[in-house]
Structures are given as C-alpha cells and as structure tokens.
Design an enzyme around this catalytic site. Structure first.
Site, PDB file in Angstrom:
ATOM      1  N   SER A  52       0.841  -1.206   0.000  1.00  0.00           N
ATOM      2  CA  SER A  52       0.000   0.000   0.000  1.00  0.00           C
ATOM      3  C   SER A  52       0.875   1.256   0.000  1.00  0.00           C
ATOM      4  O   SER A  52       0.374   2.359  -0.230  1.00  0.00           O
ATOM      5  CB  SER A  52      -0.955  -0.003   1.195  1.00  0.00           C
ATOM      6  OG  SER A  52      -0.262  -0.294   2.387  1.00  0.00           O
ATOM      7  N   GLU A 189      -8.979 -10.086   3.905  1.00  0.00           N
ATOM      8  CA  GLU A 189      -9.368  -8.716   3.557  1.00  0.00           C
ATOM      9  C   GLU A 189     -10.747  -8.682   2.911  1.00  0.00           C
ATOM     10  O   GLU A 189     -11.023  -9.386   1.930  1.00  0.00           O
ATOM     11  CB  GLU A 189      -8.321  -8.101   2.608  1.00  0.00           C
ATOM     12  CG  GLU A 189      -8.680  -6.668   2.228  1.00  0.00           C
ATOM     13  CD  GLU A 189      -7.534  -5.867   1.623  1.00  0.00           C
ATOM     14  OE1 GLU A 189      -6.391  -6.360   1.600  1.00  0.00           O
ATOM     15  OE2 GLU A 189      -7.788  -4.739   1.188  1.00  0.00           O
TER      16      GLU A 189
HETATM   17  O1  KIV Z   1      -0.372  -3.438   1.726  1.00  0.00           O
HETATM   18  C1  KIV Z   1      -1.173  -3.379   2.667  1.00  0.00           C
HETATM   19  O2  KIV Z   1      -1.360  -2.354   3.319  1.00  0.00           O
HETATM   20  C2  KIV Z   1      -1.934  -4.591   2.997  1.00  0.00           C
HETATM   21  C3  KIV Z   1      -2.988  -4.480   4.044  1.00  0.00           C
HETATM   22  C4  KIV Z   1      -4.205  -3.849   3.471  1.00  0.00           C
HETATM   23  C5  KIV Z   1      -3.283  -5.784   4.681  1.00  0.00           C
HETATM   24  O3  KIV Z   1      -1.708  -5.609   2.418  1.00  0.00           O
END
Ligand code: KIV
Length: 271
Positions: A52, A189
């Site tokens: 993310s 998720e």
């Molecule tokens: O990359 C991320 O932040 C994630 C979370 C949403 C679990 O994979």
C-alpha cells in the site's frame, strides 16, 4: 550500575500463543523510520511494510507499480525505527507470481537487505509452491486472502469478496492450504464477517482481518487511513482515530501566516 530493561520481542510464536490464549493481535502498516518508531513505541504487535506504500507514499492508484527495490527501501527505514514488534514485508506484484524460484529469490533479498522478520504474499492455491519453498528456506510467510489488491484488474472493483458460495469455498480451501504449507498467519481482507469467523475457527494459525469483522484473531489497518492522513478513502470498515490531514493543514496555514506577518521567527527563535 545501570540495569537495562530487556525488551520482549514479538515473534511468530508469540502470535501463535496469542491466538491460543484468545488475545487479539494488533497490526498496522508503516513505511518509514519516524512512524515506525511511534507505532512500535505505542506497543503494536506487528508492523506491515505493505505494498500500500504504492498508494499512500507514492500516490499510485493501485499497488501494482511498487518495485522490490522500493519496498526494500521502506522496510530498511522501518526496521531502524523498531525495538519490539514483528515486521512483515510485502512481496510486491511481479516478484513472486511467475515461479517459486523467483519468489524465493525475492524473499531472500527482503530478508538479507532489510532485516525484516517475515514476508507476505497474496493468493492461495496459485502461490502454494512458492509459499512452501520460502518457508522451507526458513523464512516465515504470512498469507493474504479475500480482496487481494494486486489482482484488482481481475476483480474489477474493491467490493467485498467471497459473498458467493463458490468463491467462499475456494477461500476456505485456500486457508487450509496456506496453513498446511507453513504460513504463520493469514490476512483476510474485505470478506463477510461470518466467513472470516468460520475460517478463523477452522485453522490453528492466526487470521488478521481488514474489513472482515471482529472474530478474526487480529486486525490490521493502513496507517494513513486510521490516522486521517488520507481523508478521501472512507470505507465502512475503517475507524479513523485522528484527523492529521486537518491538523497538519491548519499548522501549515498558521506557519505561513506567521512568516508573512513577521511573527516567526521571534527573538527567542534566533541566535
Ligand atoms: O499493503 C497493505 O497495506 C496490505 C494491508 C491492506 C493488509 O496488504
């Protein structure tokens, strides 16, 4: 004589024991030294250096563009900021899907170059050979099922996954496969809370939910969302604990005003 207090580090075994004892696991993303220091100091169990970062740090629309070198840079920064928590580092899109040798090579780079404690990858049966290979090299692996953002162009939307029986059944099977392949935990998720509860009860390793209800063994959120750094993203599952965007914006406006008026710096703020 100074007595140094020994810090009890969180390990994958700690998480296993927490599940067995019914103690919930706290997990939050972080991508840099300063926030890792705050989050670890506050007592979080797990930091995820998530892909993310592609969205919240680099401003991309999806998680697909982030590279292995970039996630390694973020993970190195996070590791310098922590004393206690377990650090999980995402394997980015394109660095594990093609075959298990490439997956292992990517995981080894993360472990060697960052000092991180484990890796996370998305998917079930499709990536099971890679999970086995990485685990057999001694690297702890966290799975990720349900809404897997690296597959966004296959899904087409970010809506709740596994509402239909066929997809729910695959998720049930994938969770078992990941457990058998040696994963130490699985992120669930954006799936129905009832399904997440059933899966959490059906496996012995912890589940960490995001938009998957309260029966998961732990919860994770993206730091920028829960601290209100990003305010445009407001899904139902998100609890926003601060509004840093508003507070920071007000502070910057005051700073500009103080410079323009000549109020900053004052006599005590100069040499
Ligand atoms: O990359 C991320 O932040 C994630 C979370 C949403 C679990 O994979």
């Amino acid at each position: 004589m100074s007595v140094q207090k020994e810090i009890k580090k969180v390990t994958t075994n700690t998480l296993q024991k927490m599940k067995a004892a019914g103690e919930k696991i706290s997990m939050l993303t972080a991508y840099d030294f300063s926030f890792a220091r705050i989050i670890d100091g506050a007592g979080i169990d797990v930091i995820l250096v998530g892909d993310s970062a592609s969205n919240v740090m680099a401003g991309h629309e999806t998680t697909l563009p982030i590279t292995l070198d970039q996630i390694i840079y973020h993970a190195q920064s996070v590791i310098r900021g922590i004393d206690r928590c377990l650090v999980v580092v995402d394997l980015p899109f394109g660095y594990y899907q093609s075959n298990s040798d490439i997956a292992l090579a990517s995981a080894i780079r993360i472990m060697k170059e960052t000092g991180g404690h484990s890796v996370k990858l998305e998917g079930g049966s499709e990536v099971i050979e890679s999970v086995k290979k990485i685990v057999s090299a001694g690297i702890p692996v966290m799975g990720h099922l349900g809404l897997t953002p690296q597959s966004i162009y296959k899904f087409g939307t970010y809506t709740v996954r596994a509402k239909e029986e066929e997809e729910a059944n695959k998720l049930r099977e994938d969770a078992k496969l990941l457990e058998a392949a040696g994963c130490f935990a699985i992120v669930l998720e954006k799936i129905p809370a009832k399904l997440a509860e059933e899966v959490s009860k059906s496996i012995s390793i912890p589940t960490i939910g995001i938009g998957a209800g309260g029966a998961c063994d732990g919860q994770v959120l993206v730091m920028h969302d829960m601290l209100g750094i990003n305010t445009e993203f407001k899904p139902r599952f998100l609890r926003q604990y601060l509004n840093i965007h508003e507070q920071a914006s007000k502070a910057v406006q005051q700073y500009i005003t103080d410079i323009k008026s000549g109020d900053f710096p004052n006599e005590s703020e100069q040499y």
